[in-house]
Design a protein around this motif. Structure first.
Motif, PDB file in Angstrom:
ATOM      1  N   TYR A 404       0.873  -1.038   0.028  1.00 42.84           N
ATOM      2  CA  TYR A 404       0.048  -0.089  -0.027  1.00 42.84           C
ATOM      3  C   TYR A 404       0.841   1.243  -0.004  1.00 42.84           C
ATOM      4  CZ  TYR A 404      -2.835   3.822   2.236  1.00 42.84           C
ATOM      5  OH  TYR A 404      -3.186   4.987   2.543  1.00 42.84           O
ATOM      6  N   PHE A 405       1.760   1.276   0.877  1.00 36.81           N
ATOM      7  CA  PHE A 405       2.817   2.332   0.998  1.00 36.81           C
ATOM      8  C   PHE A 405       3.356   2.716  -0.512  1.00 36.81           C
ATOM      9  CE2 PHE A 405       3.493   1.268   5.439  1.00 36.81           C
ATOM     10  CZ  PHE A 405       2.249   2.032   5.868  1.00 36.81           C
ATOM     11  N   SER A 406       3.822   1.671  -1.099  1.00 33.16           N
ATOM     12  CA  SER A 406       4.489   1.727  -2.566  1.00 33.16           C
ATOM     13  C   SER A 406       3.633   2.290  -3.500  1.00 33.16           C
ATOM     14  CB  SER A 406       4.767   0.336  -2.971  1.00 33.16           C
ATOM     15  OG  SER A 406       5.645   0.264  -4.304  1.00 33.16           O
ATOM     16  N   SER A 410       3.619   5.889  -5.618  1.00 34.17           N
ATOM     17  CA  SER A 410       3.691   6.090  -7.106  1.00 34.17           C
ATOM     18  C   SER A 410       2.768   7.115  -7.530  1.00 34.17           C
ATOM     19  CB  SER A 410       3.257   4.612  -7.631  1.00 34.17           C
ATOM     20  OG  SER A 410       1.692   4.442  -7.205  1.00 34.17           O
ATOM     21  N   GLY A 411       1.876   7.420  -6.765  1.00 32.68           N
ATOM     22  CA  GLY A 411       0.865   8.531  -6.985  1.00 32.68           C
ATOM     23  C   GLY A 411      -0.232   7.832  -7.969  1.00 32.68           C
ATOM     24  N   LYS A 412      -0.414   6.639  -8.009  1.00 32.59           N
ATOM     25  CA  LYS A 412      -1.391   5.770  -9.020  1.00 32.59           C
ATOM     26  C   LYS A 412      -2.509   5.507  -8.151  1.00 32.59           C
ATOM     27  CE  LYS A 412       1.690   5.209 -12.830  1.00 32.59           C
ATOM     28  NZ  LYS A 412       2.250   4.225 -13.775  1.00 32.59           N
ATOM     29  N   GLU A 413      -2.661   5.355  -6.896  1.00 35.54           N
ATOM     30  CA  GLU A 413      -3.912   5.032  -6.072  1.00 35.54           C
ATOM     31  C   GLU A 413      -5.037   5.293  -6.477  1.00 35.54           C
ATOM     32  OE1 GLU A 413      -5.330   4.512  -1.244  1.00 35.54           O
ATOM     33  OE2 GLU A 413      -3.972   5.934  -2.094  1.00 35.54           O
ATOM     34  N   ASP A 424      -7.210   1.891 -13.573  1.00 33.70           N
ATOM     35  CA  ASP A 424      -6.477   2.337 -14.627  1.00 33.70           C
ATOM     36  C   ASP A 424      -5.208   1.302 -14.676  1.00 33.70           C
ATOM     37  OD1 ASP A 424      -8.147   4.513 -15.416  1.00 33.70           O
ATOM     38  OD2 ASP A 424      -6.818   5.842 -14.147  1.00 33.70           O
ATOM     39  N   THR A 425      -5.116   0.545 -13.456  1.00 33.30           N
ATOM     40  CA  THR A 425      -3.989  -0.262 -13.818  1.00 33.30           C
ATOM     41  C   THR A 425      -4.431  -1.574 -12.964  1.00 33.30           C
ATOM     42  OG1 THR A 425      -2.652   0.654 -11.821  1.00 33.30           O
ATOM     43  CG2 THR A 425      -2.112   1.714 -13.922  1.00 33.30           C
ATOM     44  N   ASN A 426      -3.718  -2.653 -13.266  1.00 29.66           N
ATOM     45  CA  ASN A 426      -4.005  -3.756 -12.383  1.00 29.66           C
ATOM     46  C   ASN A 426      -3.149  -3.680 -10.996  1.00 29.66           C
ATOM     47  OD1 ASN A 426      -5.083  -5.770 -14.162  1.00 29.66           O
ATOM     48  ND2 ASN A 426      -3.619  -5.683 -15.535  1.00 29.66           N
ATOM     49  N   ASN A 427      -2.235  -2.986 -10.934  1.00 31.97           N
ATOM     50  CA  ASN A 427      -1.607  -2.697  -9.590  1.00 31.97           C
ATOM     51  C   ASN A 427      -2.520  -2.030  -8.688  1.00 31.97           C
ATOM     52  OD1 ASN A 427       0.648  -2.910  -7.711  1.00 31.97           O
ATOM     53  ND2 ASN A 427       1.033  -0.627  -8.371  1.00 31.97           N
ATOM     54  N   ALA A 428      -2.972  -1.025  -9.205  1.00 30.81           N
ATOM     55  CA  ALA A 428      -4.056  -0.313  -8.629  1.00 30.81           C
ATOM     56  C   ALA A 428      -5.302  -1.175  -8.002  1.00 30.81           C
ATOM     57  CB  ALA A 428      -4.381   1.074  -9.149  1.00 30.81           C
ATOM     58  N   TYR A 429      -5.793  -1.990  -8.744  1.00 26.76           N
ATOM     59  CA  TYR A 429      -6.665  -2.742  -8.473  1.00 26.76           C
ATOM     60  C   TYR A 429      -6.310  -3.758  -7.242  1.00 26.76           C
ATOM     61  CZ  TYR A 429      -9.194  -7.104  -8.471  1.00 26.76           C
ATOM     62  OH  TYR A 429      -9.955  -8.237  -7.907  1.00 26.76           O
ATOM     63  N   ILE A 614      11.492   1.445  12.336  1.00 29.00           N
ATOM     64  CA  ILE A 614      10.865   0.210  12.677  1.00 29.00           C
ATOM     65  C   ILE A 614      11.341  -0.939  11.698  1.00 29.00           C
ATOM     66  CG2 ILE A 614       8.619  -1.028  13.060  1.00 29.00           C
ATOM     67  CD1 ILE A 614       9.079   1.113  15.164  1.00 29.00           C
ATOM     68  N   PRO A 615      11.849  -1.957  12.070  1.00 31.32           N
ATOM     69  CA  PRO A 615      12.333  -3.086  11.215  1.00 31.32           C
ATOM     70  C   PRO A 615      11.182  -3.329  10.447  1.00 31.32           C
ATOM     71  CG  PRO A 615      13.340  -3.347  13.321  1.00 31.32           C
ATOM     72  CD  PRO A 615      12.264  -2.293  13.490  1.00 31.32           C
ATOM     73  N   GLY A 616      11.114  -3.577   9.074  1.00 28.08           N
ATOM     74  CA  GLY A 616      10.255  -4.250   8.277  1.00 28.08           C
ATOM     75  C   GLY A 616       9.116  -3.198   7.720  1.00 28.08           C
ATOM     76  N   TYR A 617       9.177  -2.061   8.312  1.00 27.67           N
ATOM     77  CA  TYR A 617       8.145  -1.128   7.930  1.00 27.67           C
ATOM     78  C   TYR A 617       8.989  -0.192   6.986  1.00 27.67           C
ATOM     79  CZ  TYR A 617       4.184   2.005   9.130  1.00 27.67           C
ATOM     80  OH  TYR A 617       3.046   2.880   9.190  1.00 27.67           O
ATOM     81  N   LYS A 618       8.205  -0.042   5.600  1.00 28.75           N
ATOM     82  CA  LYS A 618       8.889   0.652   4.566  1.00 28.75           C
ATOM     83  C   LYS A 618       7.905   1.712   4.193  1.00 28.75           C
ATOM     84  CE  LYS A 618      11.075  -3.874   3.046  1.00 28.75           C
ATOM     85  NZ  LYS A 618      11.271  -4.644   2.274  1.00 28.75           N
ATOM     86  N   ALA A 619       7.754   2.633   4.861  1.00 27.16           N
ATOM     87  CA  ALA A 619       6.663   3.717   4.328  1.00 27.16           C
ATOM     88  C   ALA A 619       7.534   4.608   3.473  1.00 27.16           C
ATOM     89  CB  ALA A 619       6.146   4.482   5.682  1.00 27.16           C
ATOM     90  N   PRO A 620       6.730   5.211   2.616  1.00 25.81           N
ATOM     91  CA  PRO A 620       7.340   6.077   1.543  1.00 25.81           C
ATOM     92  C   PRO A 620       8.079   7.276   2.239  1.00 25.81           C
ATOM     93  CG  PRO A 620       5.096   6.181   1.342  1.00 25.81           C
ATOM     94  CD  PRO A 620       5.109   5.246   2.207  1.00 25.81           C
TER      95      PRO A 620
END
Length: 620
Positions: A404-406, A410-413, A424-429, A614-620
């Motif tokens: 979700y953060f990724s 990307s600005g495509k949510e 618009d994209t399979n990734n957004a879906y 935080i380990p494992g937490y990859k917020a943008p």
């Protein structure tokens, strides 16, 4: 058969009256189908008797059928969409455009009548448009008789023949299926790529195909001794053409799927006080067989855990079937590719089996509310895998948070209210449906507390099983269980792309007290949990409700033994919030917003004082 149909109609009429008292109604179907399959040509013919009960308050002058196999033809809507979307499904891409006449799929009605009167109909891509000879009045039934023919396409997406692992027939979305009519009207959506919506009812299906084929799928086999093949001891009674007839019956389902292959191994395992599990797979090598054998007790444990946590599985059987193009759920069965590493095989089985709860029993319109289908299933999948594999993760859903953060970065949510075919994209879906849907539930447990959350999930199941729940139906269950107003949460998380971002602005000593100021950086409000760690490893907790919740969480056992002090409500209009701790600042080692990591805060770094990652937490 006539008596069975009359009993079904009586039951539906009675159910209709009961449902009408609550303002809810749903249509009903009773299918009887006889299918003859020519395995050499991959073609089949069939007859279908369909008793359709109109429980709506509306008079219907037309009906629609899905003809899904017609999507597997060059220049179909699915073909064009797959070739023009920015990030095409790697399983499809331009494969449909390259199909030869012998490889395409098709499904055609040859004749159709209503209560004995011939009907006018038109095939429009994957939809059959039908004009009724007599209007179907509210609280009445009619019978459609159809003969049809089809060709099974080369396996590309979900359905088809000769998949990449050599499974001959994956028969999903294979028959003329009546479209759903509900409070929003007809749902005659063309088959473009994604999800489904079906009418609740019963299926009585007889399949005739060559005697060496083993068949598994939806429903309970009615003639196990006749067919043998691991269902019962028997040699199989063939007809003069060397075929066996397989007779399946399924009640209270909204679809029917099956698969067949001459090389299937068929294993059976019983869930204590639960369904009989069937496993169909092709013994291509010893390693694959060993993995499928290992899978079986895990699947038993899965059904026990799911029934205890989310509601008792209501059907007498479930089949895990090697087939298809990855993993796809159907009533009482799933089709999965089976030549995988064991963790992948277990993962896909867990996910698709859990759909038996979130879609197989709680049949949301997954085209409109894919997050209630895929998201709820993903949430339970993460939880069950953590239990089955004894991983003990603090947050087994963290992978979904990072996806979700990724997407946010990307600005495509796109909002989760988007129709599943129209992203618009399979990734957004995929992120909105699976990851953001799973986060929706994990955040909800943070908002209302674990106890109220799991009680609410059971209440939701028992209230809405065998129906078509909507977001408001789920919200009302959780509001009743928690005593809180939750409309704000649904509006922001589902209806917008607003993000959560809270920060600790300052921690300032004021004599023997400490003043903590928080700031809302994002545009989505949330209640906050604050944990203050004191020197000497002691900790105190604070809970700050949102004013528009009209209450506060009663308890939460995420950190056993930690008691929360409830502070004054935070009005969402106010960008900052200040509270006082009755200890000097020198006694504080750390202040953390949401130490449980259930809140999807896009910048966790500013959630702590002093700042820590935080380990494992990859917020943008």
């Amino acid at each position: 058969m006539k008596n069975k149909l009359l009993l079904f109609i009586f039951f539906i009429s009675l159910s209709s009256g009961l449902l009408a008292q609550t303002g809810y109604w749903q249509q009903a179907v009773a299918y009887t189908m006889d299918i003859d399959m020519a395995v050499e040509t991959h073609q089949f013919t069939g007859t279908q008797q369909l008793v359709y009960t109109n429980n709506s308050p509306d008079t219907l002058s037309k009906v629609f059928y899905h003809l899904y196999f017609n999507a597997f033809q060059p220049n179909s809507m699915m073909d064009v969409r797959s070739r023009t979307i920015d990030d095409p499904d790697r399983r499809v891409r331009d494969r449909i455009a390259k199909l030869s006449p012998e490889e395409i799929g098709y499904l055609h009605a040859k004749s159709l009548s209503q209560d004995g009167s011939p009907l006018t109909y038109e095939e429009v891509g994957t939809i059959l448009e039908v004009q009724l000879s007599s209007p179907l009045l509210p609280n009445s039934s009619t019978t459609f008789e159809m003969s049809f023919e089809g060709q099974v396409p080369l396996q590309i997406r979900r359905s088809g023949r000769d998949n990449k692992e050599g499974i001959e027939f994956t028969m999903t979305q294979w028959y003329p299926k009546l479209c759903e009519y509900d409070q929003d009207g007809w749902h005659a959506n063309p088959y473009v790529a994604r999800e489904f919506h079906g009418v609740w009812g019963s299926y009585d299906v007889t399949l005739s195909l060559d005697a060496d084929y083993v068949v598994g799928g939806t429903g309970v086999l009615q003639n196990p001794k006749k067919v043998g093949h691991g269902y019962a001891k028997g040699e199989g009674k063939v007809d003069k053409e060397g075929k066996l007839s397989w007779h399946f019956v399924a009640d209270q389902v909204h679809d029917f799927a099956w698969a067949a292959d001459p090389d299937y191994v068929h294993d059976i395992m019983q869930v204590p006080d639960g369904p009989l599990l069937h496993f169909f797979y092709q013994p291509s090598d010893d390693s694959l067989v060993a993995k499928w054998k290992k899978l079986q007790p895990y699947t038993v444990s899965l059904f026990e855990e799911m029934s205890a946590t989310f509601g008792k599985y209501p059907f007498p059987q479930y089949s895990v079937i090697q087939g298809g193009d990855g993993g796809m759920e159907y009533p009482m069965c799933t089709m999965i590719t089976g030549d995988r590493k064991f963790t992948s095989l277990l993962g896909v089985t867990v996910h698709e089996a859990i759909h038996s709860w979130f879609q197989g029993v709680l049949a949301t319109n997954e085209s409109l509310y894919s997050w209630m289908d895929e998201g709820f299933t993903t949430y339970a999948t993460n939880m069950m895998e953590d239990i089955l594999l004894e991983e003990g993760k603090m947050n087994p859903h963290m992978g979904n948070y990072n996806r979700y953060f990724s997407l946010v970065a990307s600005g495509k949510e796109e909002p989760s209210t988007t129709h599943s075919d129209h992203y618009d994209t399979n990734n957004a879906y995929g992120t909105a449906a699976y990851s953001k849907g799973a986060i929706f539930l994990h955040q909800l447990s943070y908002i209302i507390g674990k106890e109220a959350f799991f009680k609410g999930m059971l209440r939701y199941f028992n209230t809405w099983k065998f129906k078509h729940p909507r977001p408001t139906d789920f919200k009302r269950v959780m509001e009743k269980e928690s005593g809180l107003e939750l409309d704000w949460y649904f509006e922001h998380w589902i209806g917008t792309t607003n993000t959560v971002d809270y920060a600790i602005e300052s921690v300032v000593g004021k004599g023997n007290q400490t003043e903590v100021t928080l700031r809302r950086e994002g545009n989505m409000p949330m209640p906050l949990d604050i944990i203050v760690e004191l020197n000497g490893s002691q900790a105190v907790g604070y809970n700050i409700p949102l004013r528009m919740m009209r209450g506060e969480r009663k308890n939460d056992s995420f950190f056993p033994g930690l008691k929360y002090q409830v502070l004054a409500d935070w009005p969402w209009t106010h960008p900052t919030y200040t509270f006082t701790i009755d200890v000097p600042v020198a006694s504080i080692s750390q202040v953390v917003i949401d130490a449980s990591q259930r809140m999807a805060d896009i910048d966790f770094y500013n959630n702590s004082y002093p700042r820590v990652s935080i380990p494992g937490y990859k917020a943008p």
